[in-house]
Design an enzyme around this catalytic site. Structure first.
Site, PDB file in Angstrom:
ATOM      1  N   HIS A  90      28.102  38.810  42.322  1.00 26.16           N
ATOM      2  CA  HIS A  90      28.693  37.864  41.350  1.00 26.16           C
ATOM      3  C   HIS A  90      27.676  37.339  40.350  1.00 26.16           C
ATOM      4  O   HIS A  90      28.061  36.716  39.358  1.00 26.16           O
ATOM      5  CB  HIS A  90      29.340  36.676  42.073  1.00 26.16           C
ATOM      6  CG  HIS A  90      30.505  37.049  42.923  1.00 26.16           C
ATOM      7  ND1 HIS A  90      31.625  37.676  42.426  1.00 26.16           N
ATOM      8  CD2 HIS A  90      30.725  36.901  44.264  1.00 26.16           C
ATOM      9  CE1 HIS A  90      32.490  37.890  43.409  1.00 26.16           C
ATOM     10  NE2 HIS A  90      31.963  37.431  44.539  1.00 26.16           N
ATOM     11  N   ASP A 108      33.334  45.088  48.349  1.00 29.12           N
ATOM     12  CA  ASP A 108      33.539  43.699  48.770  1.00 29.12           C
ATOM     13  C   ASP A 108      34.978  43.301  48.393  1.00 29.12           C
ATOM     14  O   ASP A 108      35.577  43.865  47.478  1.00 29.12           O
ATOM     15  CB  ASP A 108      32.524  42.812  48.034  1.00 29.12           C
ATOM     16  CG  ASP A 108      32.567  41.358  48.475  1.00 29.12           C
ATOM     17  OD1 ASP A 108      31.740  40.984  49.337  1.00 29.12           O
ATOM     18  OD2 ASP A 108      33.415  40.587  47.967  1.00 29.12           O
ATOM     19  N   HIS A 159      35.921  40.717  46.869  1.00 27.93           N
ATOM     20  CA  HIS A 159      35.947  40.125  45.527  1.00 27.93           C
ATOM     21  C   HIS A 159      35.367  41.090  44.494  1.00 27.93           C
ATOM     22  O   HIS A 159      34.431  41.831  44.790  1.00 27.93           O
ATOM     23  CB  HIS A 159      35.130  38.828  45.508  1.00 27.93           C
ATOM     24  CG  HIS A 159      35.530  37.834  46.549  1.00 27.93           C
ATOM     25  ND1 HIS A 159      34.904  37.756  47.786  1.00 27.93           N
ATOM     26  CD2 HIS A 159      36.498  36.893  46.545  1.00 27.93           C
ATOM     27  CE1 HIS A 159      35.474  36.789  48.494  1.00 27.93           C
ATOM     28  NE2 HIS A 159      36.440  36.257  47.778  1.00 27.93           N
ATOM     29  N   ASP A 176      34.257  41.085  53.921  1.00 25.38           N
ATOM     30  CA  ASP A 176      35.309  40.075  53.748  1.00 25.38           C
ATOM     31  C   ASP A 176      36.681  40.709  53.490  1.00 25.38           C
ATOM     32  O   ASP A 176      37.659  39.997  53.299  1.00 25.38           O
ATOM     33  CB  ASP A 176      34.947  39.034  52.676  1.00 25.38           C
ATOM     34  CG  ASP A 176      34.332  39.620  51.430  1.00 25.38           C
ATOM     35  OD1 ASP A 176      34.334  40.856  51.270  1.00 25.38           O
ATOM     36  OD2 ASP A 176      33.828  38.824  50.603  1.00 25.38           O
TER      37      ASP A 176
HETATM   38  N1  Q9C Z   1      38.875  28.763  46.729  1.00 27.49           N
HETATM   39  C1  Q9C Z   1      31.076  36.987  48.014  1.00 27.49           C
HETATM   40  O1  Q9C Z   1      31.860  37.421  48.826  1.00 27.49           O
HETATM   41  N2  Q9C Z   1      34.617  30.838  46.455  1.00 27.49           N
HETATM   42  N3  Q9C Z   1      31.325  35.853  47.336  1.00 27.49           N
HETATM   43  C2  Q9C Z   1      35.983  31.067  46.235  1.00 27.49           C
HETATM   44  C3  Q9C Z   1      38.175  30.002  46.573  1.00 27.49           C
HETATM   45  C4  Q9C Z   1      33.721  31.879  46.044  1.00 27.49           C
HETATM   46  C5  Q9C Z   1      32.554  35.135  47.523  1.00 27.49           C
HETATM   47  C6  Q9C Z   1      36.706  29.763  46.338  1.00 27.49           C
HETATM   48  C7  Q9C Z   1      33.828  33.132  46.851  1.00 27.49           C
HETATM   49  C8  Q9C Z   1      32.673  34.021  46.552  1.00 27.49           C
HETATM   50  C9  Q9C Z   1      29.774  37.646  47.770  1.00 27.49           C
HETATM   51 ZN    ZN Z   2      33.295  38.775  48.621  1.00 26.47          ZN
END
Ligand code: Q9C
Ligand code: ZN
Length: 334
Positions: free
Chosen positions: A154, A190, A192, A279
């Site tokens: 990210h 991933d 996301h 995830d």
């Molecule tokens: N309410 C990785 O898996 N927060 N990052 C989301 C949702 C951020 C995940 C909040 C999630 C980032 C590397």
């Molecule tokens: Zn993620």
């Protein structure tokens, strides 16, 4: 498989993050790598490649921000971890920003990426683990694993976000090109979308970025990862987004994976780099796919079947009790 990890990657431990309107315990905590370490067996300390490979991706002023932010926060008399509350969405232009709150907004995209005491050191060694796994592959290993923590995908060239500070994947890809590899493929699986990696290689024809992720219509990071994002200029067509709906299981994920692998074969890369997030697991507390532990071995097998030299970099995965088993399952597929 050679696995790289530095114990200084445990230092970063922010207390909380803003999640759906409440401050909750930080999901990307040191228990994650501990769970992975207990499951994968021996690891090696990374070699220190210094800051030069980081500077191929990130401007010096951004690295300076990461190094100084926590001290500046404390000097401003603030409690807890450094976190922004104002972001320059409108009419952003270069400014010499001194105020810590302005710098936090300038160099981050969200409220889930606070900066704590050991953040810089942890991110630095996470990047060195990525570089060391890449180096092992460049030196002839078929596969190598970097237990990157914090994750990286990210983070853009000049912004932190989504628990990521340095883009470990982009740092590894640029190092591969600096070492003479002509075409590098990145497969990001991933949950996301890897917005930072996409941004960094958006106009690059020598780096293919293929991502399978939750549809940004419903999931973080919302503003990137839509199917019609394909890259620009020299990079037109070398960004491939395959968003999937919440509830996706192995059958549907496997079809997208085969499509992604087909694109990679068509690109004929010298090297494959995989952003691996666990995830997508059915039990993940912040995500909504239905991949099971045994499925990760099958995903690993299909990627390995490409026969490309492959460095695997750890990204997300927050079901800590199952995390080690999920990572071990994925690596076993190779
Ligand atoms: N309410 C990785 O898996 N927060 N990052 C989301 C949702 C951020 C995940 C909040 C999630 C980032 C590397
Ligand atoms: Zn993620």
């Amino acid at each position: 498989m050679r696995c790289f990890w530095d114990k200084r990657q445990l230092l970063h431990a922010p207390a909380q993050e803003l999640h759906n309107g409440s401050f909750v315990p930080y999901a990307e905590h040191p228990g994650r790598p501990r769970s992975i370490l207990a499951a994968i067996g021996p690891t090696e300390a990374p070699r220190d490649h210094g800051e030069a490979p980081l500077l191929r991706v990130h401007p010096a002023d951004y690295l300076d921000f990461l190094k100084r932010a926590f001290a500046d926060w404390q000097a401003a008399g603030r409690p807890g971890d450094a976190a922004g509350y104002v972001w320059p969405v409108v009419r952003r232009r270069p400014l010499r920003l001194e105020r810590i709150d302005a710098r936090l907004g300038r160099y981050s995209m969200d409220a889930s990426t606070p900066i704590a005491e050991g953040t810089w050191e942890t991110a630095y060694w996470s990047a060195q683990s990525a570089l060391s796994a890449l180096e092992a592959v460049l030196d002839g290993e078929r596969t190598a694993f970097a237990l990157c923590r914090p994750p990286g995908h990210h983070a853009g060239a000049d912004y932190a976000g989504g628990y990521c500070y340095l883009n470990t994947m982009a740092i590894a890809a640029e190092a591969a090109i600096a070492a003479g590899r002509r075409r590098v493929a990145i497969l990001d699986i991933d949950y996301h979308h890897g917005n930072g990696t996409q941004d960094i290689f958006w106009d690059r024809g020598d780096v293919l970025f293929v991502s399978i992720h939750a549809d940004p219509a419903t999931d973080y990071p919302f503003f990137w990862g839509h199917e019609d994002e394909r890259g620009e200029g020299d990079g037109e067509g070398t960004t491939v987004n395959l968003p999937l709906p919440r509830g996706t299981d192995m059958a549907a994920f496997g079809k997208a994976l085969d499509a992604a692998l087909g694109r990679i074969v068509g690109f004929a890369p010298d090297l494959l780099l995989c952003s691996y997030g666990a995830d997508t697991f059915a039990g993940d507390p912040i995500s909504f796919f239905r991949i099971e532990t045994a499925d990760y071995a099958e995903i690993g097998r299909r990627i390995a079947a490409l026969g490309l030299p492959t460095a695997i970099l750890m990204e997300g995965g927050y079901a800590v009790d199952a995390l080690g088993a999920n990572v071990a399952s994925f690596l076993s597929g190779f």
